[in-house]
Design a protein around this motif. Structure first.
Motif, short mmCIF file in Angstrom:
data_model
loop_
_atom_site.label_atom_id
_atom_site.label_comp_id
_atom_site.label_asym_id
_atom_site.label_seq_id
_atom_site.Cartn_x
_atom_site.Cartn_y
_atom_site.Cartn_z
N THR A 70 10.81 -12.85 4.95
CA THR A 70 9.90 -11.78 4.53
C THR A 70 9.35 -12.07 3.15
O THR A 70 8.15 -11.91 2.88
CB THR A 70 10.65 -10.43 4.51
OG1 THR A 70 11.27 -10.21 5.78
CG2 THR A 70 9.71 -9.29 4.20
N THR A 73 5.41 -12.90 1.94
CA THR A 73 4.77 -12.11 0.89
C THR A 73 4.23 -13.02 -0.21
O THR A 73 3.11 -12.82 -0.70
CB THR A 73 5.76 -11.09 0.31
OG1 THR A 73 6.34 -10.32 1.38
CG2 THR A 73 5.08 -10.14 -0.65
N ILE A 89 1.10 -8.60 2.89
CA ILE A 89 1.35 -7.32 2.23
C ILE A 89 2.38 -6.56 3.05
O ILE A 89 2.15 -6.23 4.21
CB ILE A 89 0.06 -6.49 2.10
CG1 ILE A 89 -0.98 -7.26 1.28
CG2 ILE A 89 0.36 -5.15 1.45
CD1 ILE A 89 -2.34 -6.60 1.28
N GLY A 90 3.54 -6.32 2.44
CA GLY A 90 4.62 -5.65 3.14
C GLY A 90 4.68 -4.15 2.89
O GLY A 90 4.02 -3.63 1.98
N ALA A 114 3.81 -6.46 -2.66
CA ALA A 114 2.98 -7.66 -2.55
C ALA A 114 3.13 -8.45 -3.84
O ALA A 114 3.74 -8.00 -4.81
CB ALA A 114 1.52 -7.29 -2.32
#
Length: 225
Positions: free
Chosen positions: A99, A103, A108-109, A118
């Motif tokens: 993850t 990023t 964009i998480g 981000a």
């Protein structure tokens, strides 16, 4: 192996003569990359400089925005200090580490509470290798639109934490943007990708060491493709 310490955190760094790649390794929830040490040493033996920052263990399977921001900041700092610009950088990550790499590469998480995270700067990785990736953070429309990097994903069919559909959803979302090659290991679980899994975990794979050795060969082939 060398472990470098700054005022804030430690970094495991494996050097090799004339490295042709730098591998930025992003560990999973437990936070200690030394649990993957034989795997990382095998990458170093194949001509990779390995840079693996250490983290505190995440308090739960649902990380906070502050915890994610801290991990991103450490990865960025480790890159700036230990990964000079003379060779391409390959990102290799396990679970939540994947993850973080996505990023860094421009995704964009969003946390489970709905807070976005981000990076201000998008890093140009040569390749990304994602092992049992946690991809539910990228559920917003357009969250992955900035990604432009070849990706290889390995996931275990017996993984109950980040099952194969996590990888499949990422592959679908990135169709037409960048190449995503998903490989499913039938006998692997979430922690099969660790040389030293958490205590008490039942290992579904009949020979983890052989699996990890074959995984290193696969990563080497992907890096040279």
């Amino acid at each position: 192996m060398a472990v470098y310490s700054s005022e804030d955190f430690a970094v495991t760094k494996l050097e090799t003569n004339r490295p042709f790649r730098t591998v930025l390794f992003a560990v999973g929830r437990a936070g200690d990359p030394r649990r993957h040490l034989p795997f990382l040493e095998a990458l170093a033996e194949r001509g990779c400089r390995v840079v693996a920052p250490h983290f505190d263990m995440l308090a739960s399977h649902v990380p906070s925005n502050e915890e994610l921001d801290e991990r991103l900041a450490r990865l960025e700092q480790a890159l700036s200090i230990h990964a000079p610009d003379d060779v391409p950088v390959i990102g290799v990550g396990h679970s939540i580490g994947s993850t973080m790499l996505l990023t860094l590469a421009g995704a964009i998480g969003m946390t489970m509470s709905g807070t976005r995270f981000a990076c201000a700067r998008k890093y140009s990785f040569d390749r990304l290798v994602l092992l049992a990736p946690a991809t539910a953070f990228f559920r917003e429309p357009g969250a992955l639109d900035a990604l432009r990097v070849p990706i290889r994903i390995w996931v275990g069919r017996k993984d109950a934490i980040t099952p194969p559909d996590h990888a499949a959803s990422l592959q679908t979302a990135l169709e037409g943007k960048c190449s995503v090659d998903v490989r499913v290991a039938d006998d692997a679980g979430h922690f099969t990708f660790m040389n030293q899994p958490p205590p008490g975990m039942e290992e579904p794979h009949p020979d983890r060491d052989v699996f990890l050795s074959e995984l290193v060969h696969d990563i080497e082939e992907f890096m040279e493709s």
